[in-house]
Scaffold this motif. Sequence first.
Motif, PDB file in Angstrom:
ATOM      1  N   TYR A 174      17.308 -15.174 -17.211  1.00 46.47           N
ATOM      2  CA  TYR A 174      16.764 -15.987 -18.304  1.00 46.47           C
ATOM      3  C   TYR A 174      16.690 -15.154 -19.579  1.00 46.47           C
ATOM      4  N   PHE A 175      16.212 -13.901 -19.463  1.00 47.64           N
ATOM      5  CA  PHE A 175      16.018 -13.060 -20.639  1.00 47.64           C
ATOM      6  C   PHE A 175      17.336 -12.711 -21.319  1.00 47.64           C
ATOM      7  N   ASN A 176      18.419 -12.688 -20.558  1.00 45.08           N
ATOM      8  CA  ASN A 176      19.733 -12.497 -21.147  1.00 45.08           C
ATOM      9  C   ASN A 176      20.049 -13.633 -22.122  1.00 45.08           C
ATOM     10  N   VAL A 177      19.665 -14.854 -21.757  1.00 51.40           N
ATOM     11  CA  VAL A 177      19.919 -16.007 -22.627  1.00 51.40           C
ATOM     12  C   VAL A 177      19.039 -15.930 -23.875  1.00 51.40           C
ATOM     13  N   VAL A 178      17.839 -15.368 -23.733  1.00 50.73           N
ATOM     14  CA  VAL A 178      16.966 -15.160 -24.892  1.00 50.73           C
ATOM     15  C   VAL A 178      17.589 -14.129 -25.841  1.00 50.73           C
ATOM     16  N   GLY A 179      18.375 -13.183 -25.294  1.00 50.08           N
ATOM     17  CA  GLY A 179      19.087 -12.244 -26.155  1.00 50.08           C
ATOM     18  C   GLY A 179      19.110 -10.802 -25.714  1.00 50.08           C
ATOM     19  N   LEU A 180      18.464 -10.490 -24.579  1.00 46.68           N
ATOM     20  CA  LEU A 180      18.484  -9.116 -24.108  1.00 46.68           C
ATOM     21  C   LEU A 180      18.276  -9.109 -22.596  1.00 46.68           C
ATOM     22  N   PRO A 181      19.245  -8.595 -21.843  1.00 42.90           N
ATOM     23  CA  PRO A 181      19.080  -8.558 -20.380  1.00 42.90           C
ATOM     24  C   PRO A 181      18.097  -7.453 -19.995  1.00 42.90           C
ATOM     25  N   ILE A 182      16.830  -7.758 -20.138  1.00 50.16           N
ATOM     26  CA  ILE A 182      15.775  -6.751 -20.086  1.00 50.16           C
ATOM     27  C   ILE A 182      15.673  -6.062 -18.724  1.00 50.16           C
ATOM     28  N   GLN A 183      15.915  -6.800 -17.633  1.00 50.68           N
ATOM     29  CA  GLN A 183      15.850  -6.174 -16.311  1.00 50.68           C
ATOM     30  C   GLN A 183      16.930  -5.098 -16.184  1.00 50.68           C
ATOM     31  N   ARG A 184      18.147  -5.440 -16.570  1.00 50.13           N
ATOM     32  CA  ARG A 184      19.262  -4.479 -16.503  1.00 50.13           C
ATOM     33  C   ARG A 184      19.031  -3.328 -17.477  1.00 50.13           C
ATOM     34  N   LEU A 185      18.485  -3.621 -18.658  1.00 52.04           N
ATOM     35  CA  LEU A 185      18.192  -2.571 -19.628  1.00 52.04           C
ATOM     36  C   LEU A 185      17.198  -1.569 -19.043  1.00 52.04           C
ATOM     37  N   TYR A 186      16.161  -2.065 -18.402  1.00 50.08           N
ATOM     38  CA  TYR A 186      15.162  -1.199 -17.767  1.00 50.08           C
ATOM     39  C   TYR A 186      15.832  -0.295 -16.734  1.00 50.08           C
ATOM     40  N   GLN A 187      16.679  -0.885 -15.909  1.00 50.66           N
ATOM     41  CA  GLN A 187      17.401  -0.129 -14.883  1.00 50.66           C
ATOM     42  C   GLN A 187      18.262   0.969 -15.510  1.00 50.66           C
ATOM     43  N   GLU A 188      18.999   0.629 -16.558  1.00 53.56           N
ATOM     44  CA  GLU A 188      19.874   1.613 -17.206  1.00 53.56           C
ATOM     45  C   GLU A 188      19.072   2.702 -17.918  1.00 53.56           C
ATOM     46  N   LEU A 189      17.957   2.329 -18.547  1.00 49.56           N
ATOM     47  CA  LEU A 189      17.116   3.325 -19.207  1.00 49.56           C
ATOM     48  C   LEU A 189      16.490   4.286 -18.197  1.00 49.56           C
ATOM     49  N   SER A 190      16.178   3.775 -17.003  1.00 49.13           N
ATOM     50  CA  SER A 190      15.524   4.618 -16.003  1.00 49.13           C
ATOM     51  C   SER A 190      16.442   5.726 -15.482  1.00 49.13           C
ATOM     52  N   THR A 191      17.754   5.573 -15.671  1.00 50.71           N
ATOM     53  CA  THR A 191      18.686   6.602 -15.210  1.00 50.71           C
ATOM     54  C   THR A 191      19.415   7.298 -16.361  1.00 50.71           C
ATOM     55  N   PHE A 192      19.003   7.017 -17.599  1.00 50.54           N
ATOM     56  CA  PHE A 192      19.693   7.597 -18.753  1.00 50.54           C
ATOM     57  C   PHE A 192      19.408   9.086 -18.833  1.00 50.54           C
TER      58      PHE A 192
END
Length: 192
Positions: A174-192
């Motif tokens: 749903y958040f991807n449709v709002v404009g930011l895939p926040i779950q995936r962003l969190y996942q990617e930030l956690s391993t950056f």
Amino acid sequence: MLNNLNDYQLILASQSPRRHQMLKELGLDFKIKTKEVEEVYPDNLRVEEIPIYLAKLKADAFELDTVENELVITADTIVCVGDTVLGKPRDRDEAVKMLKMLSGRSHEVISGVCLKSNAKEVCFSTTTHVHFKELSLDEINYYIDHYKPFDKAGAYGIQEWIGFVGIDGIEGSYFNVVGLPIQRLYQELSTF
């Protein structure tokens, strides 16, 4: 929560109040900086490549002034009906045309995100399938007149009136449709 980011100053390169709110709700401290970027892409890109290309283009605008501890987050979202890409409508007539095209059918919302520091770059995309019920012209006109969706890809915001009455199904974030895939962003930030 994302202790691996403690050494970074996060920069959200977006004017979108929706993206600002989502990142804030994630509990991250960040600054907002934007750069003017002409959002054009090569004609030979597949639709799923476009938002990553545009997110990377926005991140590359920071290349010369990204200091050592900055981590820039950029994003771009497009709406696709088949191979037709719907950006932000230029005017009311284009918004009506877009919503008529989305009415009674499914489409894809694809967001591309780029995370960039001086040492590393990670780009990814997320796709969500959205289905609209058949919209009447009265519903389309009411939405455009009251919500003025000229800053939204595909001329609609799922979190607004049109989403409440018009969207009868989504598959994906749903958040991807709002404009930011926040779950995936969190996942990617956690391993950056």
